[in-house]
Design a protein around this motif. Structure first.
Motif, PDB file in Angstrom:
ATOM      1  N   ASP A  75       0.843  -1.204   0.000  1.00  0.00           N
ATOM      2  CA  ASP A  75       0.000   0.000   0.000  1.00  0.00           C
ATOM      3  C   ASP A  75       0.874   1.248   0.000  1.00  0.00           C
ATOM      4  O   ASP A  75       1.596   1.511   0.957  1.00  0.00           O
ATOM      5  N   THR A  76       0.806   2.022  -1.072  1.00  0.00           N
ATOM      6  CA  THR A  76       1.640   3.225  -1.177  1.00  0.00           C
ATOM      7  C   THR A  76       1.136   4.352  -0.285  1.00  0.00           C
ATOM      8  O   THR A  76       1.832   5.356  -0.089  1.00  0.00           O
ATOM      9  N   ASN A  77      -0.075   4.196   0.258  1.00  0.00           N
ATOM     10  CA  ASN A  77      -0.630   5.242   1.131  1.00  0.00           C
ATOM     11  C   ASN A  77      -0.177   5.112   2.578  1.00  0.00           C
ATOM     12  O   ASN A  77      -0.473   5.977   3.403  1.00  0.00           O
ATOM     13  N   VAL A  78       0.508   4.014   2.899  1.00  0.00           N
ATOM     14  CA  VAL A  78       0.978   3.810   4.268  1.00  0.00           C
ATOM     15  C   VAL A  78       2.076   4.821   4.598  1.00  0.00           C
ATOM     16  O   VAL A  78       2.902   5.163   3.746  1.00  0.00           O
ATOM     17  N   ASP A  79       2.076   5.309   5.831  1.00  0.00           N
ATOM     18  CA  ASP A  79       3.098   6.260   6.291  1.00  0.00           C
ATOM     19  C   ASP A  79       4.466   5.571   6.250  1.00  0.00           C
ATOM     20  O   ASP A  79       4.748   4.666   7.037  1.00  0.00           O
ATOM     21  N   MET A  80       5.326   6.008   5.329  1.00  0.00           N
ATOM     22  CA  MET A  80       6.612   5.338   5.133  1.00  0.00           C
ATOM     23  C   MET A  80       7.569   5.571   6.297  1.00  0.00           C
ATOM     24  O   MET A  80       8.425   4.721   6.579  1.00  0.00           O
ATOM     25  N   ASP A  81       7.447   6.699   6.979  1.00  0.00           N
ATOM     26  CA  ASP A  81       8.310   6.941   8.144  1.00  0.00           C
ATOM     27  C   ASP A  81       8.036   5.907   9.229  1.00  0.00           C
ATOM     28  O   ASP A  81       8.974   5.339   9.821  1.00  0.00           O
ATOM     29  N   LEU A  82       6.768   5.654   9.491  1.00  0.00           N
ATOM     30  CA  LEU A  82       6.412   4.646  10.489  1.00  0.00           C
ATOM     31  C   LEU A  82       6.821   3.265  10.015  1.00  0.00           C
ATOM     32  O   LEU A  82       7.300   2.438  10.803  1.00  0.00           O
ATOM     33  N   SER A  83       6.640   3.020   8.734  1.00  0.00           N
ATOM     34  CA  SER A  83       7.008   1.714   8.183  1.00  0.00           C
ATOM     35  C   SER A  83       8.498   1.438   8.352  1.00  0.00           C
ATOM     36  O   SER A  83       8.910   0.322   8.700  1.00  0.00           O
ATOM     37  N   GLU A  84       9.308   2.467   8.148  1.00  0.00           N
ATOM     38  CA  GLU A  84      10.758   2.302   8.301  1.00  0.00           C
ATOM     39  C   GLU A  84      11.136   2.032   9.751  1.00  0.00           C
ATOM     40  O   GLU A  84      12.058   1.240  10.030  1.00  0.00           O
ATOM     41  N   ILE A  85      10.446   2.684  10.696  1.00  0.00           N
ATOM     42  CA  ILE A  85      10.718   2.442  12.116  1.00  0.00           C
ATOM     43  C   ILE A  85      10.382   1.002  12.478  1.00  0.00           C
ATOM     44  O   ILE A  85      11.143   0.327  13.193  1.00  0.00           O
ATOM     45  N   ILE A  86       9.274   0.491  11.969  1.00  0.00           N
ATOM     46  CA  ILE A  86       8.872  -0.901  12.246  1.00  0.00           C
ATOM     47  C   ILE A  86       9.890  -1.867  11.659  1.00  0.00           C
ATOM     48  O   ILE A  86      10.333  -2.819  12.322  1.00  0.00           O
ATOM     49  N   SER A  87      10.288  -1.644  10.412  1.00  0.00           N
ATOM     50  CA  SER A  87      11.234  -2.545   9.740  1.00  0.00           C
ATOM     51  C   SER A  87      12.592  -2.544  10.436  1.00  0.00           C
ATOM     52  O   SER A  87      13.197  -3.609  10.658  1.00  0.00           O
ATOM     53  N   ALA A  88      13.058  -1.332  10.813  1.00  0.00           N
ATOM     54  CA  ALA A  88      14.357  -1.244  11.486  1.00  0.00           C
ATOM     55  C   ALA A  88      14.309  -1.924  12.849  1.00  0.00           C
ATOM     56  O   ALA A  88      15.253  -2.628  13.245  1.00  0.00           O
ATOM     57  N   GLY A  89      13.224  -1.724  13.554  1.00  0.00           N
ATOM     58  CA  GLY A  89      13.074  -2.371  14.855  1.00  0.00           C
ATOM     59  C   GLY A  89      13.049  -3.886  14.723  1.00  0.00           C
ATOM     60  O   GLY A  89      13.703  -4.589  15.511  1.00  0.00           O
ATOM     61  N   PHE A  90      12.311  -4.359  13.748  1.00  0.00           N
ATOM     62  CA  PHE A  90      12.228  -5.814  13.519  1.00  0.00           C
ATOM     63  C   PHE A  90      13.623  -6.422  13.324  1.00  0.00           C
ATOM     64  O   PHE A  90      13.941  -7.469  13.889  1.00  0.00           O
ATOM     65  N   SER A  91      14.460  -5.731  12.559  1.00  0.00           N
ATOM     66  CA  SER A  91      15.816  -6.232  12.308  1.00  0.00           C
ATOM     67  C   SER A  91      16.653  -6.266  13.581  1.00  0.00           C
ATOM     68  O   SER A  91      17.493  -7.153  13.761  1.00  0.00           O
ATOM     69  N   ARG A  92      16.413  -5.324  14.481  1.00  0.00           N
ATOM     70  CA  ARG A  92      17.218  -5.242  15.707  1.00  0.00           C
ATOM     71  C   ARG A  92      16.856  -6.331  16.712  1.00  0.00           C
ATOM     72  O   ARG A  92      17.729  -6.880  17.383  1.00  0.00           O
ATOM     73  N   TRP A  93      15.587  -6.634  16.886  1.00  0.00           N
ATOM     74  CA  TRP A  93      15.184  -7.490  18.001  1.00  0.00           C
ATOM     75  C   TRP A  93      14.581  -8.839  17.599  1.00  0.00           C
ATOM     76  O   TRP A  93      14.180  -9.622  18.459  1.00  0.00           O
ATOM     77  N   VAL A  94      14.516  -9.140  16.301  1.00  0.00           N
ATOM     78  CA  VAL A  94      13.821 -10.359  15.875  1.00  0.00           C
ATOM     79  C   VAL A  94      14.409 -11.617  16.515  1.00  0.00           C
ATOM     80  O   VAL A  94      13.682 -12.576  16.817  1.00  0.00           O
ATOM     81  N   HIS A  95      15.707 -11.610  16.796  1.00  0.00           N
ATOM     82  CA  HIS A  95      16.338 -12.796  17.389  1.00  0.00           C
ATOM     83  C   HIS A  95      15.876 -13.034  18.828  1.00  0.00           C
ATOM     84  O   HIS A  95      16.016 -14.156  19.346  1.00  0.00           O
TER      85      HIS A  95
END
Length: 519
Positions: free
Chosen positions: A488-508
């Motif tokens: 969805d191109t209407n999703v807030d990309m700033d929030l999306s980037e925070i979620i993706s970056a967080g996922f990479s940090r703590w997924v383990h």
């Protein structure tokens, strides 16, 4: 005998004879002498006939005076709900408002009190909604003229306060613009801003006087007397009205900034801002005094925090040092009926959201434990027992404030106990599970991703008030938001980037989230 006479009041009032004045006097004496007399007068249609005849009576005449006394008697004995359910007293308001505007005798104040009796009740929504639809020019203009006359002349302080009560009722009915609306061509002309300036000035005076009197009653007067308790309660109610007017004037000035028309000139705005600054300083000093005396509970304190929050939402850097010193205290203030702070935090959220955009503001919040206060407020807003608020604005302000603090944690070193994070995650799970609004879910997922930095799956599941069901809901939320950001191109990309970056940090540290992503 008295009741029988009162029962025939309607026919007497309809007579229109030359002895009408004597009839009015007789009806007043008869009705006042019996507890049932007023009801008989009302049931016989007396108030409707009064309403139809009053507009034709001479201004300030003895007949008008008796009519107003009869109406005061009726309102003192019969519930307003009964009157409002029977009919809308437009003619009454028109006649009374005119007397309030044109007279310069004691009858002017009788009209003032009568208008307050009709317009002040806050639980008559149906009546007030109907009142807004009336052809209101004469009523509105005359009430504004009367208020200006009272406030700019030397009258008793009690009458000035009554004028403020009436102004607050009119603003509640017609909106803040009522204070600066131009009067109709048929009314006495006065500068458009006159009413606004006088109402703010008198509100400032009342707040200063009432808060000073409250401080004496609370901290110096004998506390074990009913007289002291009653005086405190009365002054709390009065200061709440004055604070409400100031808050609405702040809103009016804020709205004028985005208005195409030049409703107020620069000189008027300067005067208003000067008066507001003086008022805010008085309120801050009152809160400082309350803090020193260890007082955190009271509707006067809550009204004080509310007005501070409204003002600082527009000028967040005003009184900076005083505000920072009081921030933790203001977040701890409770209304008389509250068991824990909630409304004070809601009132301060616009300010908190703004100051936490900067490191200095985040440090001030961290030093007073402000994050925990906002988390508790947010949990109450969106939890299963969610508090009633005017709109969803408070929810998103709380989210922005929490997010601002969590994003800057590496620079401010937040200290938050695990129970607060657990409470926050539970609230996020409940909120996101009961909405279809993608922006709400993205905000919830972003905060969740930031909180996951501070803990682990194992640590969360070891908490007694957290379980796999809640964690599974949060995993599902994050998974859905990550997928939506790709589709969805209407999703807030700033929030999306925070979620993706967080996922990479703590997924383990959250091994079961990958299983949720596969389902």
């Amino acid at each position: 005998m008295i009741d029988e006479i009162a029962a025939h009041c309607g026919s007497v009032l309809r007579s229109g004879s030359s002895v009408l004045e004597e009839c009015y006097e007789f009806l007043y004496l008869v009705s006042a002498a019996s507890s049932d007399g007023i009801m008989k007068l009302y049931e016989s249609g007396g108030i409707k006939i009064l309403a139809s005849q009053m507009p034709s009576l001479q201004d300030g005449s003895h007949l008008m005076e008796i009519s107003i006394k009869l109406l005061q008697l009726i309102l003192s004995r019969i519930s307003l709900d009964i009157i409002y359910n029977d009919y809308l007293p437009e003619l009454l308001l028109t006649a009374i408002a005119r007397q309030f505007a044109v007279l310069h005798t004691s009858l002017k104040f009788d009209a003032l009190h009568l208008l307050n009796g009709i317009l002040s009740p806050k639980d008559t929504a149906q009546f007030l909604a109907a009142l807004r639809t009336l052809s209101k020019d004469n009523i509105s203009d005359n009430i504004r003229i009367g208020i200006v006359a009272v406030l700019q002349n030397r009258v008793a302080p009690a009458e000035r306060l009554q004028a403020l009560f009436l102004a607050e009722s009119m603003v509640s009915i017609y909106g803040e613009d009522w204070l600066i609306n131009q009067v109709s061509a048929s009314a006495v002309q006065s500068p458009a801003e006159m009413c606004l300036l006088l109402v703010l000035e008198q509100s400032r005076v009342e707040i200063a006087v009432l808060l000073n009197e409250l401080a004496y009653l609370k901290y110096e007067a004998p506390q074990d007397t009913s007289a002291t308790a009653e005086a405190i309660e009365l002054k709390r109610r009065n200061v709440a009205v004055a604070c409400s007017l100031v808050e609405k004037i702040i809103k009016l000035i804020s709205n004028i900034g985005g208005n195409d028309g030049n409703l107020l000139d620069e000189g008027t705005l300067t005067k208003l801002i000067h008066q507001l600054n003086e008022t805010i300083m008085v309120v801050l000093e009152y809160l400082e005094d309350a803090k020193e005396h260890g007082q955190k509970k009271g509707d006067d304190l809550l009204a004080s925090v509310r007005i501070i929050g409204s003002y600082l939402a527009e000028v967040p850097l005003a009184c900076k040092e005083k505000v920072q010193n009081l921030l933790g205290y203001m977040l701890s203030v409770e209304g008389e009926d509250e068991q824990s702070p909630f409304y004070a935090v809601c009132f301060l959220l616009p300010l908190l959201c703004q100051i936490t955009m900067e490191i200095e503001g985040c440090k001030a919040m961290a030093s007073c434990g402000g994050l925990k206060s906002v988390i508790d407020c947010f949990s109450k807003l969106v939890g299963p027992d969610g508090y009633m608020v005017e709109d969803n604005g408070c929810i998103f302000l709380a989210c922005d404030t929490i997010m601002n603090l969590l994003l800057k944690n590496d620079k401010i070193q937040l200290t938050v106990d695990e129970s607060s994070f657990v409470s926050l995650l539970r609230a996020l799970a409940y909120w996101s599970g009961n909405t279809d609004d993608m922006s709400s879910m993205m905000m919830a997922a972003t905060i969740c991703a930031l909180v996951f930095d501070y803990t682990s799956e194992e640590a969360l599941l070891s908490c007694s008030d957290f379980n796999n069901t809640i964690l599974g809901s949060l995993y599902e939320l994050i998974t859905r938001c990550l997928a939506s950001s790709k589709q969805d191109t209407n999703v807030d990309m700033d929030l999306s980037e925070i979620i993706s970056a967080g996922f990479s940090r703590w997924v383990h540290r959250y091994p079961h989230i990958r299983e949720a992503m596969k389902t």
